[in-house]
Write an enzyme that holds these catalytic residues in place. Structure first.
Site, PDB file in Angstrom:
ATOM      1  N   GLU A 114       0.835  -1.214   0.000  1.00  8.67           N
ATOM      2  CA  GLU A 114       0.000   0.000   0.000  1.00  8.67           C
ATOM      3  C   GLU A 114       0.866   1.259   0.000  1.00  8.67           C
ATOM      4  O   GLU A 114       0.561   2.236  -0.688  1.00  8.67           O
ATOM      5  CB  GLU A 114      -0.964  -0.023   1.195  1.00  8.67           C
ATOM      6  CG  GLU A 114      -2.099  -1.023   0.944  1.00  8.67           C
ATOM      7  CD  GLU A 114      -2.976  -1.295   2.148  1.00  8.67           C
ATOM      8  OE1 GLU A 114      -2.419  -1.534   3.238  1.00  8.67           O
ATOM      9  OE2 GLU A 114      -4.207  -1.282   2.002  1.00  8.67           O
ATOM     10  N   GLU A 134      -3.618 -10.451   2.950  1.00  2.00           N
ATOM     11  CA  GLU A 134      -4.604 -10.238   4.017  1.00  2.00           C
ATOM     12  C   GLU A 134      -5.720 -11.280   4.034  1.00  2.00           C
ATOM     13  O   GLU A 134      -6.160 -11.720   5.091  1.00  2.00           O
ATOM     14  CB  GLU A 134      -5.225  -8.833   3.904  1.00  2.00           C
ATOM     15  CG  GLU A 134      -4.312  -7.704   4.365  1.00  2.00           C
ATOM     16  CD  GLU A 134      -3.403  -7.176   3.273  1.00  2.00           C
ATOM     17  OE1 GLU A 134      -3.213  -7.865   2.247  1.00  2.00           O
ATOM     18  OE2 GLU A 134      -2.859  -6.073   3.445  1.00  2.00           O
TER      19      GLU A 134
END
Lengths: 247, 215
Positions: A114, A134
């Protein structure tokens, strides 16, 4: 060299170098991986022309520290506050008015990816690995990863990467245009710094910052409003360049 | 109204907008004034099914004269800038947007040089056909300026942010082959057949809009 949480800052000429400095994996201990005020102080010097984000050692970042994240998640209000602050940091990097390069070697996972996605330019080494793992843990990217990835490579490919949690190698990342350049692992530091030096050499900071602002406007404002803002920035530069010539 | 810097004609339903200040077809203040007239008074009343923009002679255009441009900005700077912009710049944006919003296929047929405002005009066309050997670029940053007529808004939508930063901040020239690789131009053709091939493409598109069963 300045140090804060897991982040280190140093100057290399006109370029600021931000290192994720928690080797070997450069885990981000909390979603608010640095203090925004601290970063703003680092960036205060208006002679700065560009910024580079890298990891200390062999890896960019393996992402969040899951153990600490689980602990944090026990208190929902603390968790929400931390996530909002982390997102704010990502947004801040995304909107910076100087060119920012993510120089990625080794592992670039989760929150690490990110951070890389927030940078407008991504350079990786040929041994780099990318993933949003994730979903393997029953969660999802939480710092804007779903939005940034979808915007960059389209919702179909983004869904594939995020839902599978699969690891992409450097060649796959280049093909998907997840990264802009891929270079041999032993050359990445020199290449990334050299790229920014070449990009900004002989360009005054006003021009760089105006161009970056307009390019960001193109992403965030309605088309005709972005055109109008571009003309404003252009006129301001024109006036300044006339004054500089008179001096 | 007789235009001096632009040649405008319609041939076989295709509008030809020819930048006509050879050798480099530099976009002078007269050119921008005539673009305004053309897009306000002439094109809205003209009947054409496709539009091709190109330069007379060997070059598309070397773009605006930045000395003249800066002088005009100083002369026309409104007192309440930045709330209000110099009128002639707003008018240029309007005329470029008129080209962008035309309800027919629009083509820039590019050869020789295509710099700055000229590249911005080309980016407002739907299709860019480019001759081998063409040199393109946004050189504004090397004069302490930046693109002012849509370049920094249009380019990132086409190439992505990284390439747009690279080209506009560095101001470096790039080749037709690079432009093709990055999606800035759609087709590369031989220099001599540039106009002919662009006209052929335009014709194909026009005819696709005619239902086959309609005599």
């Amino acid at each position: 060299m300045k140090q804060h949480k897991v982040i280190a800052w140093e100057r290399n000429g006109d370029i600021g170098v931000l290192s994720i400095d928690n080797p070997p994996g450069n885990l981000l201990e909390e979603p608010e991986f640095m203090d925004r005020k601290w970063l703003e102080e680092c960036l205060e010097d208006k002679s700065l022309k560009a910024m580079l984000i890298k990891g200390t050692g062999r890896h960019f970042s393996a992402g969040a520290d899951m153990k600490l994240l689980k602990k944090l998640a026990q208190d929902e209000s603390v968790m929400m506050k931390e996530m909002a602050a982390g997102k704010d940091l990502i947004r801040f990097i995304e909107q910076m008015d100087i060119p920012v390069v993510a120089s990625v070697s080794g592992v670039c996972f989760g929150a690490g990816l990110e951070i890389a996605l927030a940078c407008p330019i991504r350079i990786c080494s040929d041994n780099a690995l990318f993933a949003f793992p994730e979903t393997n843990y029953g969660i999802m990217p939480g710092l804007g990863g779903t939005v940034m990835l979808s915007k960059l490579i389209g919702p179909g490919k983004a869904a594939e990467i995020i839902l599978s949690g699969d690891i992409l190698n450097a060649q796959q990342a280049l093909k998907l245009r997840l990264v802009d350049y891929c270079v041999p692992a032993n050359e990445i530091s020199d290449f990334s710094l050299g790229y920014l030096e070449k990009l900004t050499s002989g360009r005054n900071t006003e021009v760089i910052r105006s161009v970056m602002r307009s390019l960001h406007n193109a992403q965030t404002l309605p088309f005709e409003k972005a055109l109008e803002e571009e003309t404003k920035l252009f006129c301001t530069l024109a006036v300044k360049s006339m004054q500089n010539e008179e001096e | 109204m007789l235009l001096k810097t632009i040649d405008w004609k319609i041939e076989n339903d295709i509008g030809h907008l020819v930048l006509c200040q050879p050798p480099a077809n530099t976009m002078s203040r007269h050119f921008f004034e005539e673009m305004s007239i053309l897009t306000r008074d002439i094109l809205p009343r003209a009947d054409f099914k496709a539009l091709i923009i190109y330069g007379k002679g060997r070059h598309f255009s070397s773009g605006a004269d930045h000395y003249d441009l800066r002088n005009r900005i100083m002369e026309n700077m409104p007192a309440d800038f930045p709330h209000e912009l110099p009128g002639f710049l707003k008018e240029t944006t309007r005329s470029f947007l008129f080209i962008e919003n035309l309800p027919v296929p629009t083509f820039a047929a590019i050869r020789g040089t295509c710099f700055g405002s000229a590249l911005e005009l080309a980016l407002h066309c739907r299709f860019r056909i480019c001759a081998e050997g063409t040199v393109l670029g946004f050189p504004e940053s090397s004069f302490g300026l930046m693109p002012g007529c849509g370049g920094s808004v249009k380019l990132p939508a086409i190439t992505g942010l990284a390439k747009a930063i690279e080209l506009i901040v560095s101001g470096r020239n790039f080749s037709a082959a690079e432009a093709y690789e990055w999606g800035i131009v759609h087709k590369i053709v031989h220099r001599r057949s540039l106009l002919e091939e662009t006209v052929d493409l335009a014709k194909t598109m026009i005819h696709k809009h005619v239902p086959e069963w309609n005599p």
